[in-house]
Write a protein that holds these residues in place. Structure first.
Motif, mmCIF file in Angstrom:
data_model
loop_
_atom_site.group_PDB
_atom_site.id
_atom_site.type_symbol
_atom_site.label_atom_id
_atom_site.label_comp_id
_atom_site.label_asym_id
_atom_site.label_seq_id
_atom_site.Cartn_x
_atom_site.Cartn_y
_atom_site.Cartn_z
ATOM 1 N N LEU A 24 0.855 -1.166 -0.123
ATOM 2 C CA LEU A 24 -0.035 0.171 0.154
ATOM 3 C C LEU A 24 0.846 1.279 0.037
ATOM 4 O O LEU A 24 0.586 2.062 -0.713
ATOM 5 C CB LEU A 24 -0.935 -0.173 1.293
ATOM 6 C CG LEU A 24 -2.259 -0.933 1.217
ATOM 7 C CD1 LEU A 24 -3.177 -0.610 2.286
ATOM 8 C CD2 LEU A 24 -2.824 -0.521 -0.059
ATOM 9 N N VAL A 38 -7.387 -1.363 1.922
ATOM 10 C CA VAL A 38 -7.844 -2.395 1.621
ATOM 11 C C VAL A 38 -9.162 -2.535 2.341
ATOM 12 O O VAL A 38 -9.037 -2.508 3.569
ATOM 13 C CB VAL A 38 -6.725 -3.723 1.581
ATOM 14 C CG1 VAL A 38 -7.701 -5.105 1.294
ATOM 15 C CG2 VAL A 38 -5.581 -3.667 0.659
ATOM 16 N N VAL A 112 -10.804 -6.969 -5.111
ATOM 17 C CA VAL A 112 -9.806 -7.894 -4.749
ATOM 18 C C VAL A 112 -10.556 -9.297 -4.779
ATOM 19 O O VAL A 112 -11.461 -9.625 -3.939
ATOM 20 C CB VAL A 112 -9.173 -7.576 -3.441
ATOM 21 C CG1 VAL A 112 -8.169 -8.848 -2.946
ATOM 22 C CG2 VAL A 112 -8.581 -6.169 -3.673
ATOM 23 N N LEU A 123 -9.420 -2.939 -3.395
ATOM 24 C CA LEU A 123 -8.083 -2.011 -3.541
ATOM 25 C C LEU A 123 -8.304 -0.636 -3.916
ATOM 26 O O LEU A 123 -8.799 -0.613 -4.945
ATOM 27 C CB LEU A 123 -6.946 -2.820 -3.968
ATOM 28 C CG LEU A 123 -5.486 -2.043 -3.962
ATOM 29 C CD1 LEU A 123 -5.024 -1.563 -2.767
ATOM 30 C CD2 LEU A 123 -4.733 -2.769 -4.996
ATOM 31 N N ALA A 146 -3.544 -5.611 -6.837
ATOM 32 C CA ALA A 146 -4.555 -6.366 -6.078
ATOM 33 C C ALA A 146 -4.376 -7.900 -6.159
ATOM 34 O O ALA A 146 -4.950 -8.593 -5.268
ATOM 35 C CB ALA A 146 -5.815 -6.048 -6.864
#
Length: 414
Positions: A24, A38, A112, A123, A146
């Motif tokens: 991330l 997420v 995802v 995501l 993802a």
């Protein structure tokens, strides 16, 4: 030999958690956006499982929103595009309360999905300002990330499922009063008589496997101390039935020492008849704290043994840091020692060290008379192994006599 050597092991963290946070951070930084997250979809809501932000974030991991709130569900359903460089250009986006409240000027989001096709969540990245430089290449990259995150999440879930399975198995074993214990005699070589017993755990429940694997699974399931305390308590139950001049040796992990629960279990026992064994494989992160936890018991006469000496470097660290009363030579060092000069040299060095530091030496795994005589000649004080007695139920232990070995009393055998 200790059968709780893996109790020290702590349950591992969820697989991939730190990795997802790094993904991330890399994604958000590369896209130059304010927030990346997420979210996991549930029946009526979604939870933010991982969040990375620039500065103060309007979201944090663990936050929960209704499933229809925000952008994610609308993107998955196709009501909003996955790539929105400028939310002001989309009336539906501007109609979402979060667009102005957060605010959201640019938004990019993809589903995802796990390997079985099941939707996990989304995501997403967003910025407070529009970013018309965002394009299809950025969306493609987000899809790759993802997939990577989905792989990590799946491994994590498998690990959680496995820990849950182990937890159920261990709970079932504890409910059936497992483990049972048996006692193996420890023989004083100078007198040729039993001087003590080691309490060893045994499991009769399914799946059938060695005790060390049971204790490993208990530790990984978060029930290591419960399983260990059960074994200690069952071992102690036989102390009053063993001959008064015999001591009882119990296996203990550093975590059990440090928990404070062991002292309560031992409170009603005669400490002078107890030996607590710390295995070579036990991980000790703070020797000072461990020494402090053991000292009140040792001051009352309890003795400390280091198990598996000679099996690795950790045993020497334990010996130097904890200054035990007893050093137990590992069976890998003692079995076949009669015919192996290197084993004799190593055992001789450990026995000499023990003599210099006022420790007694117990040689484990002794199964043949030539090995026993060699160990006695090298200076070992006591032996434990199949030659002098296999692990046995308490009822048999109370009657057990050392097998007749004339060589033990024959000076010429030295």
């Amino acid at each position: 030999m200790s059968l709780t050597s893996v109790v020290a092991l702590k349950p591992p963290p969820a697989v991939g958690e730190e990795g997802i946070d790094k993904v991330l951070r890399a994604l958000r930084t590369h896209l130059d956006m304010d927030v990346a997250f997420v979210s996991r979809f549930r029946e009526r809501d979604r939870v933010f499982t991982h969040v990375d932000a620039r500065g103060v974030s309007p979201l944090k991991a663990g936050d929960v929103l209704p499933l229809e709130a925000g952008y994610c569900k609308k993107v998955v359903d196709g009501r909003l595009p996955q790539l929105i460089p400028n939310t002001a250009a989309l009336p539906l986006a501007m109609a979402i309360p979060e667009t102005r409240a957060l605010p959201i000027g640019a938004h990019i989001s993809v589903p995802v999905r796990l390997s079985n096709g099941r939707l996990y969540g989304t995501l997403c990245c967003f910025s407070g300002y529009a970013d018309t430089s965002l394009g299809e290449r950025d969306l493609s990259m987000l899809k790759v990330f993802a997939e990577l995150i989905a792989d990590r999440l799946e491994v994590d879930q498998q690990a959680k499922d496995e820990r849950l399975r182990k937890h159920r198995v261990i709970c079932a074993a504890l409910a059936k009063a497992q483990p049972n214990v048996v006692y193996q005699p420890i023989v004083d070589l100078a007198r040729g008589q039993i001087c003590g017993w080691e309490s060893l755990a045994r499991f009769t429940d399914e799946p059938m496997r060695s005790p060390d694997l049971w204790f490993r699974d208990a530790a990984e399931a978060g029930l290591g101390l419960e399983m260990e305390l059960r074994a200690v308590e069952k071992g102690l139950a036989g102390l009053t039935q063993l001959p008064a001049g015999h001591y009882l040796s119990l296996n203990c992990s550093p975590q059990l020492f440090l928990s404070g629960r062991l002292a309560r279990v031992l409170a009603t026992c005669d400490p002078s008849r107890l030996v607590l064994e710390l295995t070579e494989h036990s991980i000790v992160s703070d020797y000072g704290a461990l020494v402090a936890s053991i000292e009140p018991l040792r001051s009352r006469g309890l003795r400390l043994a280091i198990d598996d000496a000679g099996a690795g470097y950790a045993s020497m660290r334990h010996i130097l840091q904890l200054r035990p009363d007893i050093i137990k030579l590992d069976m890998a060092l003692t079995q076949g020692i009669h015919g192996d000069s290197q084993q004799r040299a190593m055992a001789s060095a450990l026995i000499a060290f023990a003599r210099e530091t006022n420790c007694s030496v117990v040689a484990e795994g002794v199964e043949t008379l030539p090995d026993l005589l060699t160990l006695r000649r090298l200076g070992a004080d006591k032996v434990q192994g199949y030659l002098t007695g296999r692990p046995m139920p308490l009822a048999l232990a109370t009657l057990w006599q050392v097998p007749r070995l004339p060589e033990l009393s024959d000076p010429k055998a030295l």
